[in-house]
Design an enzyme around this catalytic site. Structure first.
Site, PDB file in Angstrom:
ATOM      1  N   CYS A  73       0.813  -1.210   0.000  1.00  0.00           N
ATOM      2  CA  CYS A  73       0.000   0.000   0.000  1.00  0.00           C
ATOM      3  C   CYS A  73       0.856   1.273   0.000  1.00  0.00           C
ATOM      4  O   CYS A  73       1.553   1.540  -0.958  1.00  0.00           O
ATOM      5  CB  CYS A  73      -0.964  -0.051   1.182  1.00  0.00           C
ATOM      6  N   ARG A 100     -12.173   6.198  -4.679  1.00  0.00           N
ATOM      7  CA  ARG A 100     -11.115   5.360  -4.131  1.00  0.00           C
ATOM      8  C   ARG A 100     -11.354   3.939  -4.609  1.00  0.00           C
ATOM      9  O   ARG A 100     -12.497   3.519  -4.819  1.00  0.00           O
ATOM     10  CB  ARG A 100     -11.157   5.381  -2.602  1.00  0.00           C
ATOM     11  N   HIS A 116      -3.746  -5.329   1.152  1.00  0.00           N
ATOM     12  CA  HIS A 116      -3.561  -5.583   2.566  1.00  0.00           C
ATOM     13  C   HIS A 116      -4.599  -6.643   2.883  1.00  0.00           C
ATOM     14  O   HIS A 116      -5.078  -7.313   2.012  1.00  0.00           O
ATOM     15  CB  HIS A 116      -3.643  -4.305   3.402  1.00  0.00           C
TER      16      HIS A 116
END
Lengths: 258, 429
Positions: free
Chosen positions: A99, A136, A204
């Protein structure tokens, strides 16, 4: 047993870059070493840590962060630790960057307002935030590994949550092909990046406990680099990880083919 | 009151009756939703009719318990209080609570004050519309990052909203949470701090799940001379000198177990004291205080004792674990869901310190992401059983209970509602 083996894992900025359960990756590496009798040490590397502590490590992990914490870490990383990390990666030390860390080892991050944030240029990639109106990229995600060669075709799962869109340069290979979710930029169908023995990823979730093949590949590579010989790791039962992966594949309506 | 307000309230009232009559639910949110569609500024109308005004309780953890404590204290003192039911802490929940209390003509003249728990992202929206009497900010921890975003972003939004409050408003802040204490900067409103002064409760070191351990002013690492849990404690920046403000309220014993409830209670006491409630009234209320919905709530189920501890983020989960361990739990059911109210991302379970659980505890796991939970427990070296079906999981868990033992359930939000539904037949109230 493999009791003679020792590994030291560098955990970069555990107090700053560890937002989305990133600790899971460290717990996973640590336990999978311990279960096999490998003597493993986790070395937290943070703002106050000297470079000499870092350079002797056999494996590197760095996770995601919130903006304010990332700025603090980025400042120290660029000025102090990044040159050491770059050298280690060039020397085939295995590494995992997730990330925000994945973005930070590229050339730059371009926010939708303000100046570019310079990266460490360890990976040939750059990241652009397309503006506050762009959504996003959030959700469960699955991909099929392209690299490392020995894992090619393996399906990995995770959760992604990033605003930035990452594009890889010519010198860098993608880690995997997306089969559900967005990946690097939601456009070209690729996820993550692979260079020598280093992996960058938006997964993640965290990545390693649910995808233990990658964890074992990192451990095996670290041992092989350190001891300069072929290593075979003892088998571990990963049926729970398989059940957890299957749940994500079901959510994404992906039929598991392998 | 405008004609539209009248129509909105009337339709809202009717929808509550319809909802209850057909057993569609308590009517906690959608009567408000309908009313807001007809009259977007209806909250302003209602708040202007309250005799005293509105108290808003915000924070990642503890807002339900704190607002219930304050409501109970005020009612003991003889006030008539409007209050939102648990979970309905968005704009539509607040409006629904008003509609529920209002007459058919929209009058709420009998009510003195409203005490609302409020969602992190809704607080700025409401403060921009109306001027609350009191705002309580309890804490900020990472929670459902896929839904709420980062704690720094929330704190910035809160601060922007709070700076607009006039000196007639009071802002009550947790001095032990660095990010919350820092909200006091540049406020025109009166600021009151609450915090814990108890060196006997200091921990040896910071837990992994912390969010605010760097100075908000100069970004250097904070020094903690005492740590209670997560990033709450006696903090100071050795670089710029910024330090924990001395709390105005600190020496009250909480009526409920769990360290986090000491903060919830101090916050409620601070607000009650601002409203000039006498100490005896507060003490009297506490004697009979029963926990909020899903928060240490106790049930009898098929002759067995069950206690539910809503646990939905790392800081809260760690506190639940410590509390059930201190209560000598022998059997624990953990339920992890990834529905919208829980957050889709379950990564946070890796920030929870399951490694602190006693090895001999009976652990049963369930929920839509039971295998993620199982994987986490596997890596913590704990024994457990998995049961995807929640009703079966509860029944299996109960079989472990010996005479007089309690089953401790630690569910995420939607799992908590499902457990209540199985145990009581009703999700909410």
């Amino acid at each position: 047993m493999t009791n003679d083996y020792k590994l030291t894992i560098a955990w970069l900025y555990p107090d700053l870059m560890s937002t989305y359960g990133d600790r899971g990756n460290i717990i996973c590496l640590q336990k999978r070493c311990q279960w096999r009798g490998i003597d493993v040490k986790i070395k937290p590397i943070t703002l106050e840590t000297q470079n000499s502590q870092l350079s002797g490590c056999n494996l590197i992990f760095m996770g995601g962060a919130q903006d304010r914490q990332q700025k603090l870490a980025a400042n120290d990383f660029l000025n102090n630790k990044a040159p050491v990390v770059k050298q280690m990666i060039e020397n085939y030390i295995p590494a995992l960057f997730v990330c925000a860390a994945y973005q930070q080892i590229g050339h730059f991050y371009r926010p939708f307002q303000g100046q570019d944030i310079i990266g460490a240029s360890i990976f040939d990639l750059s990241t652009i935030h397309p503006g506050d109106q762009a959504k996003r990229l959030i959700g469960n995600v699955a991909a099929r590994l392209i690299y490392p060669d020995v894992l090619s075709g393996t399906v990995i799962v995770g959760f992604e949550n990033h605003g930035g869109r990452t594009s890889l340069g010519n010198k860098l290979k993608p880690l995997a092909k997306i089969i559900g979710g967005f990946g690097n930029n939601g456009q070209d169908g690729f996820e993550g990046a692979f260079y020598k023995n280093a992996i960058g990823s938006y997964f993640h979730g965290p990545l390693l406990p649910k995808n233990p093949q990658i964890a074992d590949w990192l451990i095996k590579s670290a041992l092989e680099v350190k001891y300069a010989k072929n290593i075979t790791l003892a088998f571990l039962d990963d049926s729970l990880a398989q059940l957890a992966r299957q749940k994500i594949l079901d959510r994404l309506k992906i039929i598991y083919e392998r | 009151m405008s004609f539209l307000d009248n129509v909105a309230i009337l339709i809202g009232k009717v929808s509550i009756l319809v909802s209850r009559f057909f057993k569609l639910g308590y009517g906690g949110t959608w009567p408000g939703e309908i009313a807001l569609t007809i009259s977007p500024d209806i909250l302003k109308h209602f708040s202007s009719k309250l005799k005293m005004g509105m108290v808003l309780v915000a924070g990642t953890n503890g807002k339900t318990t704190t607002s219930l404590m304050l409501k109970s204290i005020l009612e003991t003192a003889g006030f008539r209080v409007i209050h939102n039911i648990s979970g309905a802490n968005l704009l539509n929940g607040l409006v629904s609570a008003f509609i529920n209390s209002a007459s058919l003509f929209g009058h709420i003249s009998g009510y003195d004050i409203a005490v609302f728990e409020i969602d992190e992202n809704t607080l700025p929206l409401v403060v921009n519309k109306i001027t609350p009497l009191i705002v309580i900010c309890l804490n900020l921890f990472r929670d459902q990052l896929d839904r709420y975003g980062e704690v720094d972003v929330i704190a910035d939004k809160w601060h922007n909203a709070l700076t607009a409050l006039p000196s007639s408003s009071t802002v009550i802040l947790n001095s032990d949470d660095p990010q919350i204490a820092y909200l006091a900067k540049n406020l025109k409103a009166k600021v009151i701090f609450f915090g814990v002064n108890d060196p006997s409760s200091y921990r040896q070191k910071l837990e992994h799940a912390t969010d605010s351990i760097f100075c908000l002013a100069c970004f250097h690492r904070l020094h903690f001379s005492g740590i209670y849990f997560s990033h709450l404690g006696i903090w100071k920046c050795d670089h710029c000198g910024l330090e924990r403000p001395k709390p105005d309220y600190h020496n009250w014993q909480s009526p409920l177990p769990g360290f986090y409830n000491r903060y919830n209670f101090l916050a409620a006491v601070a607000a009650a004291s601002q409203l000039t409630i006498r100490t005896e009234i507060i003490k009297k209320t506490l004697k009979n205080f029963s926990p909020a919905f899903g928060r240490q709530e106790q049930f009898k189920y098929q002759g067995k004792q069950i206690s539910i501890f809503l646990s939905k983020n790392p800081a809260g989960f760690n506190e639940s674990l410590k509390t059930v361990i201190s209560l000598k739990a022998a059997t624990m059911l953990i339920v992890l869901n990834d529905n919208i109210p829980d957050g889709r991302d379950v990564s946070w379970i890796w920030d929870v310190d399951f490694e602190n659980l006693p090895k001999q505890m009976n652990i049963i796991l369930s929920g839509t992401r039971v295998f993620d939970l199982a994987l986490r427990l596997h890596y913590s070296g704990r024994q457990f059983i998995t049961e995807e079906n929640l009703e079966n999981a509860i029944n299996k868990s109960c079989q472990y209970l010996q005479y007089n033992q309690t089953l401790f359930c630690l569910p995420t939000y939607s799992a908590m509602l499902e457990i209540r539904k199985i145990i009581t037949g009703k999700k909410i109230l």
